[in-house]
Design a protein around this motif. Structure first.
Motif, short mmCIF file in Angstrom:
data_model
loop_
_atom_site.label_atom_id
_atom_site.label_comp_id
_atom_site.label_asym_id
_atom_site.label_seq_id
_atom_site.Cartn_x
_atom_site.Cartn_y
_atom_site.Cartn_z
N ALA A 63 0.83 -1.21 0.00
CA ALA A 63 0.00 0.00 0.00
C ALA A 63 0.87 1.25 0.00
CB ALA A 63 -0.94 -0.01 1.20
N ARG A 69 1.87 -6.41 3.41
CA ARG A 69 0.90 -7.05 4.30
C ARG A 69 0.36 -8.30 3.62
NH1 ARG A 69 0.05 -1.82 4.73
NH2 ARG A 69 0.13 -0.82 6.78
N THR A 88 -8.09 -1.35 4.59
CA THR A 88 -7.14 -1.58 5.67
C THR A 88 -7.88 -1.95 6.95
OG1 THR A 88 -7.21 0.79 6.09
CG2 THR A 88 -5.41 -0.01 4.74
N GLY A 111 -6.46 -7.09 6.49
CA GLY A 111 -7.21 -6.23 5.58
C GLY A 111 -7.91 -7.07 4.53
#
Lengths: 788, 340
Positions: A63, A69, A88, A111
């Motif tokens: 991101a 992530r 998120t 997320g």
């Protein structure tokens, strides 16, 4: 409907804070929904299989904050490098779902990647939404999709406002509210080549279905690309860019509210298009590759050979679909009869942005503008427009002139507006005002003020009567500016006697220590049978789940489920009651519906129900009710009684049949009472007359009888009352015992205490003795004997 | 035998008094004391017996001896009373002490009855509107298609019917009978059956084809309001909503109307309630009763006008008590029920 501020500004010079604009839109009846926060642009940095699950993969998401992530994702349509919307942790989705840190099959997920549906940005639930390349990682999705500094408003548009399903419609309202100029510019487009009439024709064979059918011919369509601004706006408004022609069509639809459809002219012999009703069972393959079977009510677009090549207002046909090779496009825009489109799209389960607009009713006059606007936007891509609009007309709805009394406007709104103030509300949104011609209608009330003939703009099909125009004045004036007054009721208000009694029943039962339960009124098909009751509940013909398909005839299944639910959670012994409607099948216009009252005492035996009934009956002053020992459906056969009032059964009490309890997984005994509260309240005796307690001494006599088990105590008691006569003040049963040796088998000793008292004197010993003798004599007739 | 004298009598009285007093002191219970009374003060007691000897005294001695005897009796009497009082007090003390209880010992958890939170909310609403002069009307939960839709200006095939996911039941011709989707059919029943002026609220259960989740249930509760009177306006509606808002939610809460759409009212509005912290709560729908609806119900729209409003009760209960999941209302878990 979503709109971008920059797009609105193409039609009206609206400025100011986004909140101020949102407030104005909301006050105009275009409620602004809150935009989801925390959804950002992210890049798919890696894709890995989940070690323990086939239908989920692991995605490494970038991101733009320098951290990767891991997200577990059930979609497989993305590739490494794709830009995707990333919700998120902590984000609340439009659906209300809150995104948290989760583990799926042992793998962490921080997320969620979103589909267009999840973002409420489009109908596409298949896979993750792939964003156009070039967006900044980590940027807020809405801002990233729009133009820099743009503002997205997400509006809730009511079914009576088809005009507001377009940017232009919203801009018109907003301009009117703010007193700003509003302009719908004529598209600037040059034509070239042979007139369209030489290469196409249209014919309407179902004029009630199709009010207008308009076609323009566009050439040099091959390979054209839409401008990037256009794709971004489509994305921001929830539509996925597909190809040049579809994108332009969507863009124009969002802008003006008129859907259009493109045919590859080479696939339509002679460019001839017709409209007719489908024949029963007629088939057409739609753009999504599915062969649809139609019925006689549906509308179809046909070619010169009468072959169906599209479903009117719902979806185009695959056989004439435009492709990358398409050179010449027949661009069609039509006005369809809204109920027809609603029926077809609902039956086929095909709902689209276009069908939604046809259903609501598009502006029947706007097709030529929409087609030219398309051509104007396509021109930079090299697409040229042939001269001439090819058009056929069917039946369009009439556009009545509406008679409006300005006094009536104020009488309905509660305002004191002058005719010029009302005019200033109506004219900017296209309503035309002139003094009424002719005599006023005699059956209409006359008001001070003016009488107008108001013309309604073509984009407001909902408006056709005086009250519609009154609403527009109120809406544009603003409901919040209307002075609030409070009408005073000439009535004293409050509950009816019956409603007060029902409320009292609630209070009495709660006062007895019972908790009021509220089981679902729906039953599963087997529930009544499991209770040992006739399975004759009224059925719901279109339930979502079978467990909710039967209307209850008794409160028993619901309360037994509640007892079982609590027992399963180590909460035995619950004491519950319910007062609610039950429905019995019947022949009337509606099924018989009445208020029932039921009590379930878990862990208690039948006498508890009998005692509770007696307390309730006295507290509520119900009519005298006989408790008749007899087996009743679903009840413990030897611990059950019917409640009889006025010769009719009004309820049942006792203990739930152990077999029924077992069927509900209840191990406890359950004392049960259910009665028709509605019936009992109807026969409710009013306030009773006061009886002053006697001032003279009373005498008690105790009488014990040996009573056969077959004889109910109530029968003996009734005989005692009868025999004791007026002098009897109270009578109560104070002792029961069984002793086969002393009393003989099959009977028991029952003892009563009678208190005797006269209102006007002290009873003599002789009088008391006479009453005692009379009681003993009377009891002999019941089969009971005095115990010595 | 020597003749009595006043002095002799007085001296005997003194001795007997002393004896009696010590006998009083020896008695250890009220019963013992009262049993001894005849021997000490009764007619046959030695002290009283001295009186009989007064007659034998010389006349001039009698007053003196009489006084001495009376004093002796009075002394014993008063000592008796004092002793009796003392013994009674001691016995009361002993008895009360023996009855000492620990009032913090509670053998069984008390069974406290409760009304369901929905019932409580509904009653509170009924009370607020009753105080505003409204009566409470009711209607059937299984309704005719005409009452639920037709009379309310939803012609068959009307797109607004799609706003309601209707459940139908197998009664009468298919599609003729349904589970009411709102409490609005009660409006129709009231207008058909009663002449204006009407000030009515109608609370009740409604049904929709909905899957149960935290914010949806296939069954829910609504309250409907209807006013039909001479010269009713949109301003009256706004005022009535505001009065209700303050009465139900409390001071500091205000309301607003926003234009909306319902087939059976026009102008139509949504009404929102603003909390003291400035945030808004969308509460329900309302509007001026549509002239067609008045007409269908036999009310002359040129003579009368009216307003109607409706909102959900379940959500009000959830908000008031902080209940997060609508399904909790229907579980009948006593751990839920006992909290209200």
């Amino acid at each position: 409907m979503k709109v971008l501020l920059s797009w609105l500004q193409e039609f009206t010079p609206v400025e100011g804070s986004p909140q101020g604009i949102a407030d104005d839109l909301s006050d105009l009846g275009l409620a602004v929904a809150a935009a989801p926060a925390g959804i950002v642009v992210a890049r798919v940095a890696g894709l890995r299989p989940h070690p323990d699950a086939d239908r989920i993969q692991l995605v490494d998401v970038d991101a733009g904050d320098g951290e990767l992530r891991q997200v577990c994702c059930g979609a497989f349509n993305m590739a490494v490098g794709d830009l995707v919307p990333f919700a998120t942790v902590g984000t609340t989705m439009p659906s209300g779902l809150e995104i948290g840190r989760r583990r799926m099959r042992g793998q962490a997920s921080e997320g969620m990647l979103c589909s267009a549906v999840e973002l409420e940005m489009g109908p596409d639930a298949e896979g993750i939404m792939i964003l156009p390349a070039g967006l900044e990682l980590g940027d807020d999705l809405t801002a990233a999709l729009g133009v820099a500094g743009d503002v997205l408003f997400d509006l809730e548009v009511n079914p009576n406002r088809p005009d507001a399903l377009s940017v232009v419609g919203v801009a018109r309202d907003l301009a009117a509210r703010r007193g700003l100029p509003f302009e719908l510019p004529e598209p600037q487009v040059e034509t070239s080549g042979a007139p369209a009439g030489e290469s196409s024709s249209v014919e309407i064979l179902a004029p009630d279905l199709c009010g207008r059918f308009s076609v323009r011919v566009l050439c040099n369509a091959t390979g054209a690309r839409p401008p990037p601004l256009l794709a971004r706006r489509l994305l921001a408004l929830g539509m996925r860019p597909l190809n040049f022609v579809v994108d332009l069509s969507n863009y124009v639809m969002l802008e003006i509210g008129q859907p259009s459809h493109a045919f590859d002219a080479d696939l339509v012999p002679g460019g001839a298009l017709g409209v007719r009703r489908a024949t029963e069972g007629e088939q057409v393959e739609t753009l999504d590759g599915v062969v649809r079977t139609l019925n006689a009510g549906d509308g179809v677009i046909v070619d010169a050979s009468d072959r169906a090549i599209g479903i009117a207002g719902v979806m185009g046909g695959a056989s004439v679909e435009i492709s990358a090779e398409t050179q010449v496009v027949l661009l069609e825009a039509a006005w369809w009869n809204p109920p027809d489109i609603a029926r077809t799209s609902r039956r086929l389960g095909l709902r689209s942005e276009a069908s939604a607009r046809f259903e609501a009713g598009v502006d029947p006059e706007i097709a030529p503008w929409a087609l030219e606007r398309f051509a104007e936007l396509a021109a930079p891509g090299g697409v040229t427009l042939a001269p001439e609009l090819v058009q056929a007309q069917g039946h369009l709805p009439p556009r009545p002139t509406v008679r409006v009394r300005t006094g009536r406007v104020n009488a309905i709104l509660g305002t004191d507006l002058t005719p010029p103030e009302m005019r200033a509300c109506l004219e900017p949104i296209g309503f035309g005002v002139s003094a009424a011609a002719g005599e006023p209608s005699p059956e209409l009330r006359s008001y001070p003020g003016e009488v107008w003939d108001v013309t309604v703009p073509s984009w407001r099909p909902d408006s056709s009567t005086e009250i519609d125009v009154i609403e527009e004045v109120g809406r544009l004036w603003s409901y919040s500016r209307i002075a609030r007054t409070v009408p005073s009721s000439p009535h004293s208000g409050g509950l009816t006697a019956r409603q007060r009694s029902r409320r009292r029943a609630h209070d009495v039962l709660a006062g007895f220590g019972l908790m009021e339960a509220m089981p679902l009124p729906f039953l599963a098909p087997g529930d009544l049978g499991r209770c040992g009751l006739p399975a004759d509940g009224i059925t719901v013909t279109n339930p979502l789940v079978a467990e909710e398909s039967v209307m209850r005839t008794s409160l028993r299944p619901g309360l037994l489920k509640a007892v079982a639910y609590n027992a399963a959670r180590r909460q035995p012994g619950v004491a519950l009651f319910e007062i609610g409607h039950v429905h019995a099948p019947g022949d009337g216009e509606l099924p018989a519906e009445s208020d029932h009252l039921a009590v379930a005492l878990a862990g208690r035996e039948a006498p508890a129900a009998a005692a509770l009934w007696e307390r309730l009956r006295r507290a509520m002053a119900f009519v005298p009710t006989e408790v008749r020992n007899e087996a009743t459906a679903g009840m413990h056969p030897t611990r059950s009684a019917s409640l009889i009032a006025g010769g009719e059964t009004v309820g049942v009490l006792g203990e739930i049949d152990p077999a029924v309890s077992e069927a509900f997984d209840i191990a406890e005994r359950v004392a049960w009472l259910e009665c028709d509260l509605g019936r009992l309240l109807e026969s409710h005796v009013g306030d009773s007359h006061y009886r002053q307690p006697s001032r003279f001494p009373s005498s008690d006599i105790d009488l014990a009888f040996v009573v056969d088990d077959a004889i109910p105590a109530a029968a003996v008691e009734a005989a005692l009352r009868e025999a004791a006569g007026d002098a009897l003040v109270t009578l109560h049963l104070f002792d029961v015992f069984r002793d086969a040796d002393r009393l003989g088998p099959g009977c028991r000793s029952v003892a009563w205490r009678l208190r005797l008292q006269a209102a006007d004197r002290t009873l003599t010993d002789a009088e008391v003795g006479e009453i005692r003798a009379a009681c003993i004599e009377a009891i002999a007739t019941t089969g009971a004997t005095l115990r010595d | 035998m020597t003749a009595d004298s006043a002095a002799v009598l007085a001296s005997e009285a003194r001795a007997l008094t002393a004896e009696a007093v010590s006998a009083l002191e020896v008695a250890s219970s009220v019963a013992e004391l009262t049993a001894a009374r005849p021997d000490l003060l009764g007619r046959g007691s030695p002290l009283t017996g001295l009186r009989r000897r007064l007659g034998a005294l010389a006349p001039e001695d009698r007053p003196l001896a009489g006084r001495a005897l009376s004093e002796a009796l009075a002394t014993v009497e008063s000592r008796y009373d004092a002793r009796l009082e003392e013994l009674r007090a001691a016995e009361r003390r002993r008895q009360l002490e023996a009855e000492r209880l620990d009032l913090t010992e509670l053998p069984e958890p008390p069974q406290v009855g409760r009304l369901h939170v929905i019932t409580q909310t509904l009653q509170r609403l009924e009370d607020v509107f009753s105080a505003m002069g409204y009566t409470v009307a009711e209607g059937p939960e299984i309704e005719t298609e005409w009452h639920n839709f037709g009379a309310l200006n939803f012609p068959p095939g009307h797109p607004a019917r799609d706003m309601y996911d209707t459940l139908y039941v197998d009664h009468g011709p298919p599609g003729s009978t349904l589970l009411r989707t709102h409490t609005s059919p009660v409006q129709v029943r009231v207008m058909v059956n009663q002449p204006p002026p009407l000030y009515v609220v109608a609370p009740g259960r409604c049904y929709r084809q909905d899957t149960a989740d935290a914010t949806h249930m296939p069954v829910f509760h609504q309250i409907e309001g209807l006013v039909v009177d001479d010269g009713i306006t949109l301003g009256d509606l706004a005022g009535a909503i505001e009065t209700f808002t303050t009465a139900y939610f409390g001071p500091g809460f205000t309301s607003r109307l926003r234009p909306s759409y319902f087939p059976f009212t026009e102008p139509s509005a949504e009404f929102d309630v603003q909390r003291p912290d400035g945030t808004w709560l969308e509460l329900g729908g309302c509007g001026v009763v549509h002239p067609s609806v008045l007409e269908v119900c036999g009310v002359d729209p040129e003579r009368w006008s009216g307003f109607a409003f409706g909102f959900g009760i379940d959500r009000l209960a959830m908000l008031r008590y902080g209940i997060g999941d609508l399904r909790d209302l229907w579980t009948n878990d006593v751990r839920f029920l006992e909290q209200f």
